[in-house]
Write an enzyme that holds these catalytic residues in place. Sequence first.
Site, PDB file in Angstrom:
ATOM      1  N   ILE A 198       0.836  -1.202   0.000  1.00 29.80           N
ATOM      2  CA  ILE A 198       0.000   0.000   0.000  1.00 29.80           C
ATOM      3  C   ILE A 198       0.867   1.247   0.000  1.00 29.80           C
ATOM      4  O   ILE A 198       0.631   2.187  -0.765  1.00 29.80           O
ATOM      5  CB  ILE A 198      -0.960  -0.019   1.207  1.00 29.80           C
ATOM      6  CG1 ILE A 198      -1.915  -1.205   1.096  1.00 29.80           C
ATOM      7  CG2 ILE A 198      -1.741   1.295   1.291  1.00 29.80           C
ATOM      8  CD1 ILE A 198      -2.794  -1.415   2.307  1.00 29.80           C
ATOM      9  N   ARG A 232      -3.666   1.001  11.099  1.00 31.16           N
ATOM     10  CA  ARG A 232      -4.171   0.502  12.373  1.00 31.16           C
ATOM     11  C   ARG A 232      -4.010   1.591  13.430  1.00 31.16           C
ATOM     12  O   ARG A 232      -2.975   2.240  13.513  1.00 31.16           O
ATOM     13  CB  ARG A 232      -3.431  -0.766  12.812  1.00 31.16           C
ATOM     14  CG  ARG A 232      -3.721  -1.999  11.966  1.00 31.16           C
ATOM     15  CD  ARG A 232      -5.157  -2.461  12.112  1.00 31.16           C
ATOM     16  NE  ARG A 232      -5.468  -3.655  11.321  1.00 31.16           N
ATOM     17  CZ  ARG A 232      -5.918  -3.636  10.077  1.00 31.16           C
ATOM     18  NH1 ARG A 232      -6.091  -2.471   9.458  1.00 31.16           N
ATOM     19  NH2 ARG A 232      -6.205  -4.765   9.446  1.00 31.16           N
ATOM     20  N   GLU A 235     -14.000   0.125  17.781  1.00 30.60           N
ATOM     21  CA  GLU A 235     -14.868   0.292  16.611  1.00 30.60           C
ATOM     22  C   GLU A 235     -16.133  -0.539  16.801  1.00 30.60           C
ATOM     23  O   GLU A 235     -16.042  -1.694  17.222  1.00 30.60           O
ATOM     24  CB  GLU A 235     -14.140  -0.150  15.329  1.00 30.60           C
ATOM     25  CG  GLU A 235     -12.933   0.709  15.004  1.00 30.60           C
ATOM     26  CD  GLU A 235     -12.233   0.299  13.706  1.00 30.60           C
ATOM     27  OE1 GLU A 235     -12.748  -0.621  13.027  1.00 30.60           O
ATOM     28  OE2 GLU A 235     -11.196   0.883  13.380  1.00 30.60           O
ATOM     29  N   HIS A 289     -13.726   3.173   9.134  1.00 28.63           N
ATOM     30  CA  HIS A 289     -12.916   2.029   8.689  1.00 28.63           C
ATOM     31  C   HIS A 289     -13.387   1.537   7.316  1.00 28.63           C
ATOM     32  O   HIS A 289     -13.764   0.370   7.144  1.00 28.63           O
ATOM     33  CB  HIS A 289     -12.957   0.888   9.702  1.00 28.63           C
ATOM     34  CG  HIS A 289     -11.739   0.011   9.632  1.00 28.63           C
ATOM     35  ND1 HIS A 289     -11.279  -0.735  10.688  1.00 28.63           N
ATOM     36  CD2 HIS A 289     -10.872  -0.257   8.610  1.00 28.63           C
ATOM     37  CE1 HIS A 289     -10.206  -1.418  10.344  1.00 28.63           C
ATOM     38  NE2 HIS A 289      -9.935  -1.134   9.077  1.00 28.63           N
ATOM     39  N   LEU A 290     -13.292   2.429   6.351  1.00 31.41           N
ATOM     40  CA  LEU A 290     -13.744   2.152   4.991  1.00 31.41           C
ATOM     41  C   LEU A 290     -12.632   1.705   4.059  1.00 31.41           C
ATOM     42  O   LEU A 290     -12.889   1.414   2.894  1.00 31.41           O
ATOM     43  CB  LEU A 290     -14.392   3.417   4.392  1.00 31.41           C
ATOM     44  CG  LEU A 290     -15.644   3.946   5.081  1.00 31.41           C
ATOM     45  CD1 LEU A 290     -16.088   5.254   4.418  1.00 31.41           C
ATOM     46  CD2 LEU A 290     -16.764   2.924   5.040  1.00 31.41           C
ATOM     47  N   GLY A 291     -11.392   1.655   4.550  1.00 33.00           N
ATOM     48  CA  GLY A 291     -10.263   1.437   3.666  1.00 33.00           C
ATOM     49  C   GLY A 291     -10.388   0.234   2.762  1.00 33.00           C
ATOM     50  O   GLY A 291     -10.053   0.292   1.581  1.00 33.00           O
TER      51      GLY A 291
END
Length: 318
Positions: free
Chosen positions: A156, A237, A266, A285-287
């Site tokens: 990434i 994270r 979460e 937390h849409l990654g």
Amino acid sequence: MLTCLILDDYQNAALGFADWSRLADRVAVSVLRERIADRDDLVARIGHAEILVAMRERTPFPADLLARLPRLKLLVTSGPRNAAIDVAAAGARGITVSGTDSSPSPPTELTWALILALARHLAAEGAALRANGPWQSTVGTDLAGATLGLLGLGKIGARVAGIGQAFGMRVVAWSPNLTDARAAEIGVERAASKEALCEAADVLSLHLVLGARSRGILGEAEFGRMKPGALLINTSRAGLVDQAALVRALEAGRIAGAGLDVFEAEPLPADSPFRRLPNVLATPHLGYVSRDNYRTYFTQAVEDIEAWLAGAPIRVLG
């Protein structure tokens, strides 16, 4: 007939992204949409299932929970690893843990969505426009010519670097294991130290795996070295960052803002300061949440179950 439960399907999407009918003659599949935080309630809801499909780390499976699930035989997780599952404890109980592939593209894209939105104040300007508020009340930050700092240069991080270069940014990276050869391969500079990276970055983006060595790798000292106009981006994270130190840095204006997609708890608690700080752009937390990734996750979950039923498990973790 075996029972399979798909957990934490917040969007009620799992059944639509794979052909679960392939299992219909052997497995009864159903979905739990809500996150079940209470341990006793969770055991009551899932304890009858032989197969569980977990979405990332939404529901952790430590050893003490696995011990309360004597019927469980197969645990499938989305993604190729899951730090929230005690794989060794599962193996000791005869539970197979299988994973799936996961594309680095969706988290890369969300990283840049957060960078661009923060740099150009899109949330504030969009809200003002909808409310018939001030017409242009902020001045954007230029990315061309600025320094993009990457804490981590894996799959990434390397993709984020390439996009930064396309914007005309200087890209500098550091991690405990980063070599000059890897930095040269990606075409970025290797910072001499973590401290040097923090001092140089106009945008600092995190792309490390969370582990004992990386937990809390950014804290009070590192925020003290960053530029007052710097932006912090974390789509990796939450545990990589000392959360209390980050809140203090944002409240004091020691950094200009943060784009956050990951949190220690979460869903994010209602009283979290990250919900109220004006210099925070937070997403739930849409990654990894994209159509292609979901199609991969759930299609391969079906494949994992079929392989396990055939006595030849695939993509086994641990």
